[in-house]
Design an enzyme around this catalytic site. Structure first.
Site, PDB file in Angstrom:
ATOM      1  N   GLY A  55       5.652 -58.727 -17.514  1.00 53.66           N
ATOM      2  CA  GLY A  55       5.983 -59.931 -18.279  1.00 53.66           C
ATOM      3  C   GLY A  55       5.120 -61.069 -17.779  1.00 53.66           C
ATOM      4  O   GLY A  55       4.559 -60.993 -16.686  1.00 53.66           O
ATOM      5  N   CYS A  82       5.066 -54.127 -12.471  1.00 60.93           N
ATOM      6  CA  CYS A  82       4.553 -55.481 -12.324  1.00 60.93           C
ATOM      7  C   CYS A  82       5.705 -56.497 -12.314  1.00 60.93           C
ATOM      8  O   CYS A  82       6.494 -56.513 -11.390  1.00 60.93           O
ATOM      9  CB  CYS A  82       3.530 -55.759 -13.425  1.00 60.93           C
ATOM     10  SG  CYS A  82       2.480 -57.152 -13.022  1.00 60.93           S
ATOM     11  N   TYR A  83       5.841 -57.325 -13.350  1.00 60.69           N
ATOM     12  CA  TYR A  83       6.973 -58.263 -13.361  1.00 60.69           C
ATOM     13  C   TYR A  83       8.283 -57.498 -13.172  1.00 60.69           C
ATOM     14  O   TYR A  83       9.201 -57.965 -12.483  1.00 60.69           O
ATOM     15  CB  TYR A  83       7.027 -59.047 -14.686  1.00 60.69           C
ATOM     16  CG  TYR A  83       8.235 -59.959 -14.791  1.00 60.69           C
ATOM     17  CD1 TYR A  83       8.168 -61.270 -14.341  1.00 60.69           C
ATOM     18  CD2 TYR A  83       9.444 -59.502 -15.310  1.00 60.69           C
ATOM     19  CE1 TYR A  83       9.283 -62.104 -14.406  1.00 60.69           C
ATOM     20  CE2 TYR A  83      10.564 -60.319 -15.381  1.00 60.69           C
ATOM     21  CZ  TYR A  83      10.479 -61.619 -14.928  1.00 60.69           C
ATOM     22  OH  TYR A  83      11.580 -62.438 -14.987  1.00 60.69           O
ATOM     23  N   HIS A 172      -0.235 -51.395 -13.168  1.00 60.77           N
ATOM     24  CA  HIS A 172       0.206 -50.869 -14.463  1.00 60.77           C
ATOM     25  C   HIS A 172      -0.156 -49.387 -14.604  1.00 60.77           C
ATOM     26  O   HIS A 172      -1.289 -49.059 -14.919  1.00 60.77           O
ATOM     27  CB  HIS A 172      -0.457 -51.663 -15.595  1.00 60.77           C
ATOM     28  CG  HIS A 172       0.061 -53.055 -15.704  1.00 60.77           C
ATOM     29  ND1 HIS A 172       1.146 -53.375 -16.470  1.00 60.77           N
ATOM     30  CD2 HIS A 172      -0.322 -54.204 -15.103  1.00 60.77           C
ATOM     31  CE1 HIS A 172       1.411 -54.659 -16.357  1.00 60.77           C
ATOM     32  NE2 HIS A 172       0.525 -55.186 -15.529  1.00 60.77           N
ATOM     33  N   GLU A 174       0.634 -47.484 -16.963  1.00 60.33           N
ATOM     34  CA  GLU A 174       0.525 -47.102 -18.377  1.00 60.33           C
ATOM     35  C   GLU A 174      -0.879 -47.262 -18.950  1.00 60.33           C
ATOM     36  O   GLU A 174      -1.178 -46.717 -20.008  1.00 60.33           O
ATOM     37  CB  GLU A 174       1.536 -47.902 -19.218  1.00 60.33           C
ATOM     38  CG  GLU A 174       1.231 -49.391 -19.405  1.00 60.33           C
ATOM     39  CD  GLU A 174       1.705 -50.272 -18.246  1.00 60.33           C
ATOM     40  OE1 GLU A 174       1.898 -49.747 -17.126  1.00 60.33           O
ATOM     41  OE2 GLU A 174       1.846 -51.495 -18.449  1.00 60.33           O
ATOM     42  N   SER A 226       1.976 -44.438 -51.844  1.00 64.99           N
ATOM     43  CA  SER A 226       0.646 -45.019 -52.012  1.00 64.99           C
ATOM     44  C   SER A 226      -0.440 -43.987 -51.739  1.00 64.99           C
ATOM     45  O   SER A 226      -1.593 -44.181 -52.085  1.00 64.99           O
ATOM     46  CB  SER A 226       0.474 -46.194 -51.049  1.00 64.99           C
ATOM     47  OG  SER A 226       0.409 -45.702 -49.715  1.00 64.99           O
ATOM     48  N   GLY A 227      -0.056 -42.886 -51.073  1.00 60.92           N
ATOM     49  CA  GLY A 227      -1.061 -41.916 -50.650  1.00 60.92           C
ATOM     50  C   GLY A 227      -1.523 -42.190 -49.232  1.00 60.92           C
ATOM     51  O   GLY A 227      -2.281 -41.431 -48.655  1.00 60.92           O
ATOM     52  N   VAL A 229      -0.887 -42.627 -45.047  1.00 56.68           N
ATOM     53  CA  VAL A 229      -0.249 -41.688 -44.119  1.00 56.68           C
ATOM     54  C   VAL A 229       1.275 -41.883 -44.095  1.00 56.68           C
ATOM     55  O   VAL A 229       2.035 -40.915 -44.223  1.00 56.68           O
ATOM     56  CB  VAL A 229      -0.794 -41.872 -42.681  1.00 56.68           C
ATOM     57  CG1 VAL A 229      -0.152 -40.876 -41.731  1.00 56.68           C
ATOM     58  CG2 VAL A 229      -2.290 -41.746 -42.660  1.00 56.68           C
ATOM     59  N   ASP A 230       1.718 -43.118 -43.944  1.00 54.27           N
ATOM     60  CA  ASP A 230       3.144 -43.351 -43.742  1.00 54.27           C
ATOM     61  C   ASP A 230       3.973 -42.960 -44.962  1.00 54.27           C
ATOM     62  O   ASP A 230       4.966 -42.247 -44.840  1.00 54.27           O
ATOM     63  CB  ASP A 230       3.417 -44.814 -43.363  1.00 54.27           C
ATOM     64  CG  ASP A 230       2.642 -45.240 -42.121  1.00 54.27           C
ATOM     65  OD1 ASP A 230       2.227 -44.337 -41.370  1.00 54.27           O
ATOM     66  OD2 ASP A 230       2.444 -46.449 -41.919  1.00 54.27           O
ATOM     67  N   SER A 231       3.548 -43.430 -46.137  1.00 52.16           N
ATOM     68  CA  SER A 231       4.377 -43.106 -47.306  1.00 52.16           C
ATOM     69  C   SER A 231       4.270 -41.613 -47.641  1.00 52.16           C
ATOM     70  O   SER A 231       5.231 -41.016 -48.123  1.00 52.16           O
ATOM     71  CB  SER A 231       4.026 -43.979 -48.513  1.00 52.16           C
ATOM     72  OG  SER A 231       2.779 -43.666 -49.051  1.00 52.16           O
ATOM     73  N   LYS A 369       2.316 -44.295 -34.787  1.00 48.93           N
ATOM     74  CA  LYS A 369       1.396 -43.743 -35.795  1.00 48.93           C
ATOM     75  C   LYS A 369       0.968 -42.300 -35.472  1.00 48.93           C
ATOM     76  O   LYS A 369       0.941 -41.445 -36.354  1.00 48.93           O
ATOM     77  CB  LYS A 369       0.152 -44.636 -35.877  1.00 48.93           C
ATOM     78  CG  LYS A 369      -0.715 -44.367 -37.075  1.00 48.93           C
ATOM     79  CD  LYS A 369      -0.181 -45.131 -38.250  1.00 48.93           C
ATOM     80  CE  LYS A 369      -0.962 -44.931 -39.499  1.00 48.93           C
ATOM     81  NZ  LYS A 369      -0.397 -45.723 -40.604  1.00 48.93           N
TER      82      LYS A 369
END
Ligand code: XMP
Length: 513
Positions: A55, A82-83, A172, A174, A226-227, A229-231, A369
């Protein structure tokens, strides 16, 4: 869903999403929640482990983010980063000092030495590079803690209280710059928390399908496809769950890439859902005649999109559920798991206002994603759709500079298809994040055979980016560009010159309009 849960408690760090992704890469489900979440809610979630993020604040400032002491009394392992580590020290009675009190602020790559006797570093190399980014530092450890890592400047690079299963790092783990960071997180999750790693897309799909069935019952659902990826993945999931109770409306505005409309139709028309393709190309082109200003194009297309969708939705009548392709980064960005937040920047924005429905279903709400893509693959979605690069809602309209005609759309579709084909042939289609052709409105003189030509210039664009906010132009090898150039000029009429866009973003944008 019945699976192990790790909570990532967000203290405002810039890497909160990254931590969550790393945990998921270890096949463990995690949720990012705010440090303000009431302790009863945290207890009720029954987490296997808790991670405190970094943070921007100093723990000793009055308004810095803090939690009550109860968090340390849950009997759940905690890893502070960290924080998060400083907050743990502070909260348990140790001290944290300002950087200007001494010279121990550290930023960037730092050599560290680890105590591999600690569970956190078990099986790792004793020395490696970590990514530090801290002004403040731990000065005095709380009771029961000991140092398990140090750098030249910092005696408490990492700390532990093994009895309570509390761990902390000033660095960190990550970020990729921390050489053994992924393994450290893995040690915490598997060796300290005792996780087994039960988060797989197969299991996710199975549970999500069951839950969708329970929720929808015998009701009807509607999805704007919509075509993208998500939809597409949302549609596939819903198709598996409720089949013909779902209607998906695919508005083909005629400004998709070559064959794309047919590809979307092929992927969904026989999947058991009611698939409605609206071929509205002429209608959109009619509205766009004579329009050359980019924002006007966007506005016209956006509005027309809603009109068409609305007309089709009216034919279906009242539906119970509207399906949206919201994904986890949207949820985190718009208010940390707040159930009331609905994706606002949707490609076909504003739809809920125009459609009569009772409730929203967001089946991808918990996924990043890359997980959405993995789910698409698990569900057997066409690879072309799974790996589809981002494509703007207004489509080729904003890749044809100036006014749009049906002829120009065809020229651009053909040229763009060749570019994409050659990039795929060269094996670069997954390393270049977005690549496309732009039809400029500039004409120039050329010579073909024995004749003079006076034709359009086509621009090629390829960018590497992780967030599409900034981007660098891709260093596509010249021999590939050459092949593309030769093919386009020979195979596509009305183009006699090809240029490659070598600007980054900023100062340019990715799209030309
Ligand atoms: P720019 O051109 O702003 O693009 O650097 C950043 C990303 O956004 C996409 N883009 C759009 N997507 N509607 C969309 O849905 C739009 O009007 C639009 N304009 C740009 C672009 O393709 C890139 O991925």
């Amino acid at each position: 869903m019945e699976h192990e849960l790790v909570l990532v408690i967000d203290f405002g760090g810039q890497y909160n999403q990254l931590i969550a992704r790393r945990v998921r890469e270890h096949k463990i489900y995690c949720e990012v929640i705010s440090y303000k979440t009431p302790i009863e809610e945290i207890r009720a979630k029954n987490p296997k482990g808790i991670i405190f993020t970094g943070g921007p604040n100093s723990v000793y400032l009055e308004d810095s983010p803090r939690m009550g002491a109860e968090i340390f009394e849950l009997g759940v392992p905690i890893f502070g980063i960290c924080y998060g580590a400083q907050f743990m020290v502070y909260g348990l009675g140790g001290t944290v000092e300002k950087a200007n009190d001494s010279a121990v602020a550290e930023f960037g790559r730092t050599d560290c030495e680890f105590d591999t006797e600690s569970l956190l570093f078990g099986g790792l190399k004793e020395k490696s590079v970590v990514w530090m980014s801290h002004n403040d530092h731990i000065e005095k450890l709380p009771e029961g803690f000991r140092a398990i890592c140090h750098s030249d400047k910092c005696p408490y690079g990492a700390i532990e209280n093994p009895e309570k299963k509390f761990y902390g790092t000033q660095f960190h783990p990550e970020v990729n710059h921390t050489e053994q960071g992924f393994e450290m997180l893995g040690n915490f999750l598997y060796k300290v928390c005792g996780c087994k790693g039960d988060w797989t897309m197969e299991k996710y799909a199975e549970t999500a399908i069951r839950e969708i069935r329970e929720k929808v019952g015998s009701g009807k659902a509607l999805l704007a496809l919509s075509g993208g990826v998500d939809s597409s993945v949302a549609c596939k999931l819903l198709a598996n769950a409720i089949g013909s109770q779902l209607t998906c409306i695919f508005v083909d505005h005629g400004l998709m890439r070559k064959n794309e409309g047919d590809e979307v139709e092929a992927a969904f028309a026989n999947s058991g859902v009611n698939f409605v393709r609206v071929n509205a190309g002429e209608r959109f082109l009619g509205k766009l005649t004579g329009i050359d200003e980019p924002e006007s194009k966007r506005k016209i297309i956006g509005e027309e999109f809603i009109r068409v969708f609305e007309e089709e939705a009216k034919k279906i009548g009242k539906v119970d559920f509207l399906v949206q392709g919201t994904i986890y980064p949207d949820v985190i960005e718009s208010g940390l798991g707040d159930a009331a937040v609905i994706k606002s920047h949707h490609n076909v924005g504003g739809l809920p206002d125009y459609v009569d429905f009772k409730e929203i279903i967001e089946p991808l709400r918990l996924l990043f994603k890359d997980e959405v893509r993995a789910l698409g693959t698990t569900l057997g979605l066409d690879e072309k759709l799974v790996w589809r690069q981002p494509f703007p809602g207004p489509g080729l309209a904003i890749r044809i500079i100036g006014d749009i005609t049906p002829e120009k759309v065809t020229i651009l579709q053909d040229a763009d298809a060749i570019f994409r084909e050659e990039i795929a042939n060269a094996g670069l289609d997954r390393s270049i994040n977005q690549y496309f052709a732009v039809l400029t409105n500039m004409r120039s003189v050329g010579v073909m055979g024995d004749g003079r030509t006076y034709d359009y210039t086509l621009a090629l664009r390829g960018v590497t980016t992780s967030d599409f906010m900034t981007a660098d132009f891709s260093r596509i090898p010249y021999d590939i560009l050459e092949k593309v150039s030769i093919r386009i000029v020979n195979e596509v009429k009305n183009i006699n010159r090809i240029v490659y866009d070598i600007t980054s973003k900023p100062p340019a944008t990715i799209e030309w309009e």
